[in-house]
Design a protein around this motif. Structure first.
Motif: not given
Length: 449
Positions: A61-75
């Protein structure tokens, strides 16, 4: 300059091998035999997960897409920056094991799309709009910080895309005035004044038993200091009420205004008051790196209580405090290595979790709470398997109906959207993190002072 969006896609090598073999030129080996051989190879190789032991896909079937943000800088970078590697390890594992099968038997590879939110709330909000509306992801996963993630549920609600709140969960997200039909979390409602569900409920349960059984050698007083900010405030208020119920006298309490530019200044100003109160325990309700800075500032000012308790650590904690100051500090975690002693049906995928950590090159000792990311991936796999087809609506319904074993124990998503995964108290002893309570999980005895 590298683009902000990172998309990881891995070839489904094993599935491709099986599809390439037709069996027609080798009459002695059937297709069924090939499938059996592949499964045996996977089992011998180790790490086959509870929800991943599936034959090679007959229908892709179709590829399932999972989205997020991750902090690569900052506190927040020291708290979730290396989750990128864990994401990659899980995605590679799933795609090389036939993908995730939905309720109709259709198999889906997965792709994780993430952006660097730079520890900034407004940037994260714009990125989640993009994930939902332009990248058209099937699942959203919140960032680490509730202060970044506090305004994401309305995006999921408006765009009708399921969101799993990871570490970023706070009381204000789960109220009727903030509709959350498209949101779930694995975590308990930790803001409750409850020895079972409270963030530090297990910690105060342990102290209550100790104070009741051995009052002369137990802590008697506590001071609570925290940042007046979402999750930390929730925990501060819960613990402020649980401490007296455990038998402790609260001799000082203070909520400070958060200051990410100079996180020590506000705490430095109250050190004289803490010295005067002279508590046995100082309880710090703030981010791990900030708590470490506060402890170091107190030590440099000549103040050292009998014990520190912080509500999280993270990768930067011990490197800031140094081993001597970190020694015998306590905190809470959702999973510890001692969970491996649990053999009941409520626990699943421990071997896979450790395999993925190794492949990612990260350790739980540096990234406590990474277990929540494993639980989220377990939730996604189970939701896909229960959805008749992998539409956003079906996946959301399946998430809200989850009742499943995880690495952290049995997860049941409640009608309000939050779950049943709670925390256990741990302590830094001789350079190791040891589990203190409950007795079924403990591998060490609480040390005080």
């Amino acid at each position: 300059m590298l683009p902000q969006m990172h998309i990881y896609q891995n070839a489904n090598r094993i599935a491709s091998m099986v599809r390439a073999y037709t069996g027609r030129n080798r009459p002695g080996i059937s297709r069924i035999g090939v499938v059996i051989v592949v499964i045996v190879i996977l089992v011998v190789a180790g790490g086959v997960g509870y929800f991943y032991l599936v034959p090679p896909p007959a229908t892709k079937g179709s590829t399932l897409k999972i989205g997020m943000t991750l902090s690569q800088s900052g506190i927040f970078a020291s708290l979730d920056g290396n989750y990128t590697h864990f994401n990659d390890a899980w995605q590679s594992y799933v795609n090389s094991h036939g993908g995730l099968a939905d309720g109709s038997g259709v198999h889906h590879n997965v792709t994780i799309i993430w952006y660097d939110d730079q520890s900034q709330h407004d940037l994260a909000v714009s990125q989640y709009h993009k994930l939902a509306e332009q990248d058209n992801v099937d699942f959203l996963i919140s960032p680490y910080s509730a202060d970044i993630g506090k305004d994401l549920i309305p995006i999921a609600q408006a765009d009708k895309v399921p969101i799993i709140m990871a570490e970023a969960s706070t009381a204000g997200m789960w109220v009727p005035s903030n509709p959350h039909d498209w949101a779930v979390t694995s975590m308990v409602p930790y803001w409750q004044v409850d020895f079972t569900t409270g963030w530090s409920g297990g910690y105060f349960s342990m102290l209550k038993q100790l104070i009741t059984g051995s009052p002369n050698t137990s802590p008697k007083t506590i001071a609570l200091v925290g940042w007046d900010i979402t999750w930390a405030n929730d925990d501060f208020n819960s613990s402020l009420h649980l401490a007296p119920q455990a038998g402790l006298s609260v001799v000082y309490q203070k909520l400070l205004q958060p200051d990410f530019t100079d996180p020590v200044a506000g705490f430095q100003a109250i050190i004289p008051a803490l010295k005067s109160a002279n508590p046995d325990i100082v309880y710090l309700a703030t981010f791990g790196p900030v708590a470490a800075l506060w402890m170091k500032a107190a030590s440099q000012s000549g103040f050292q209580p009998k014990q520190w308790h912080t509500i999280e650590w993270g990768a930067a904690f011990a490197s800031i405090t140094g081993p001597l100051l970190a020694s015998h500090t306590t905190t809470e975690a959702f999973w510890t290595p001692s969970f491996s002693s649990q053999q009941g049906s409520s626990f699943a995928d421990e071997a896979l979790f450790n395999q993925l950590l190794t492949k990612a090159g990260v350790t739980w000792y540096n990234f406590q709470n990474i277990e929540l990311r494993m639980i989220i991936f377990q939730m996604i796999a189970k939701a896909v398997s229960q959805a008749g087809s992998a539409t956003r609506a079906n996946l959301n319904t399946a998430l809200h109906q989850l009742n499943m074993p995880t690495v952290g124990g049995q997860l049941v998503v409640q009608s309000q959207g939050y779950g049943t995964i709670g925390l256990v108290p741990v302590q830094w002893q001789n350079g190791r993190i040891q589990t203190l309570f409950p007795s079924s999980l403990a591998n060490a005895t609480y040390v005080f002072p």
